[in-house]
Design a protein around this motif. Structure first.
Motif, PDB file in Angstrom:
ATOM      1  N   ARG A 193       0.532   1.285  -1.547  1.00  0.00           N
ATOM      2  CA  ARG A 193      -0.285   2.337  -2.104  1.00  0.00           C
ATOM      3  C   ARG A 193      -1.838   2.245  -1.753  1.00  0.00           C
ATOM      4  N   GLN A 194      -2.347   0.992  -1.815  1.00  0.00           N
ATOM      5  CA  GLN A 194      -3.813   0.886  -1.610  1.00  0.00           C
ATOM      6  C   GLN A 194      -4.201   1.301  -0.301  1.00  0.00           C
ATOM      7  N   ARG A 195      -3.272   0.730   0.688  1.00  0.00           N
ATOM      8  CA  ARG A 195      -3.539   1.020   2.271  1.00  0.00           C
ATOM      9  C   ARG A 195      -3.538   2.541   2.276  1.00  0.00           C
ATOM     10  N   ILE A 196      -2.930   3.476   1.629  1.00  0.00           N
ATOM     11  CA  ILE A 196      -2.887   4.787   1.763  1.00  0.00           C
ATOM     12  C   ILE A 196      -4.215   5.354   1.250  1.00  0.00           C
ATOM     13  N   ARG A 197      -4.369   4.768   0.016  1.00  0.00           N
ATOM     14  CA  ARG A 197      -5.845   5.246  -0.626  1.00  0.00           C
ATOM     15  C   ARG A 197      -7.073   4.850   0.255  1.00  0.00           C
ATOM     16  N   ASP A 198      -7.088   3.928   0.737  1.00  0.00           N
ATOM     17  CA  ASP A 198      -8.175   3.486   1.800  1.00  0.00           C
ATOM     18  C   ASP A 198      -8.018   4.180   2.857  1.00  0.00           C
ATOM     19  N   ALA A 199      -6.890   4.537   3.634  1.00  0.00           N
ATOM     20  CA  ALA A 199      -7.030   5.315   4.701  1.00  0.00           C
ATOM     21  C   ALA A 199      -7.228   6.839   4.201  1.00  0.00           C
TER      22      ALA A 199
END
Length: 236
Positions: free
Chosen positions: A17-23
């Motif tokens: 979920r953090q990867r998605i938010r960062d992207a």
């Protein structure tokens, strides 16, 4: 499933979920515009329960019998079931009867059967048209030149709702090459929207190319081992 395994899934899910938010932030996408579809094939029901406890409710299954067993075991949970496996004609009834979404429609024959076999009383089956953007003989998906006519034909079927396009491109490591493949799908979807189709979903991106997919407009990314860890061996 042990406490450690439960904790591992919770940590992986938080990291994804953090990867998605960062992207989303890196590529000027609205926060929350990219949905995670947790691909749970060959994962035990206990793993799904752990993900549900962490707020995950969209799950993708590749195998009909396995999906049916999980739906029965998790009846009453607020789950949105997505079919992400290949569809032969003899599978359409089970998909039409048991799933909320299907991502792998690539022929009009299959779409018609899904529409005809969707039970009365259920909402339209949400679907994506799978496109073979890389032209790989080993991959399913409509040829890009077929997409316009096929999309319009599917959108006219009464018990389906065409939501958008899906692809599983050739696995490459160069970021620009990943983006180029996803850009093909995004541009095709833009053309269909300009034709008047009400599409809102680009199902593209997995664990190794999530960022490239988000950069090119993905609204749904499909991740399995990044969420659940290694898959158990397929039964012989």
């Amino acid at each position: 499933m042990t406490t450690t395994e439960h904790d591992d899934i919770a940590r992986r899910l938080a990291a994804v979920r953090q990867r998605i938010r960062d992207a989303e932030a890196a590529y000027d996408r609205e926060t929350g515009s990219v949905e995670l579809l947790a691909v749970s094939k060959r994962q035990p029901v206990s793993a799904l329960r752990t993900a549900i406890a962490q707020g995950q409710h969209a799950f993708g299954e590749n195998y009909l019998q396995e999906g049916a067993e999980k739906r029965e075991a998790l009846a009453g949970e607020p789950i949105e079931w997505h079919f992400v496996g290949a569809i032969q004609s003899n599978k359409t009834r089970a998909v039409a009867e048991g799933f909320d979404w299907v991502h792998t429609v690539d022929r009009l024959k299959i779409a018609r059967r899904l529409s005809e076999q969707r039970p009365d009383g259920l909402p339209p089956l949400q679907c994506c048209l799978q496109v073979n953007v890389s032209g790989e003989a080993s991959k399913s998906g409509a040829e890009p030149a077929e997409v316009r006519a096929l999309a319009h034909a599917i959108a006219a079927l009464p018990n389906l709702r065409l939501r958008g396009l899906m692809t599983l491109p050739e696995a490459v490591t160069a970021f620009d090459a990943q983006r180029a493949a996803f850009r093909q799908l995004s541009e095709q979807q833009t053309g269909l929207i300009n034709d008047g189709l009400a599409l809102d979903t680009l199902s593209m991106g997995m664990s190794n190319d999530l960022e490239a997919a988000v950069a090119e407009g993905a609204t749904m990314v499909r991740l399995g081992t990044a969420v659940f860890g290694p898959r158990p061996e397929k039964p012989s």
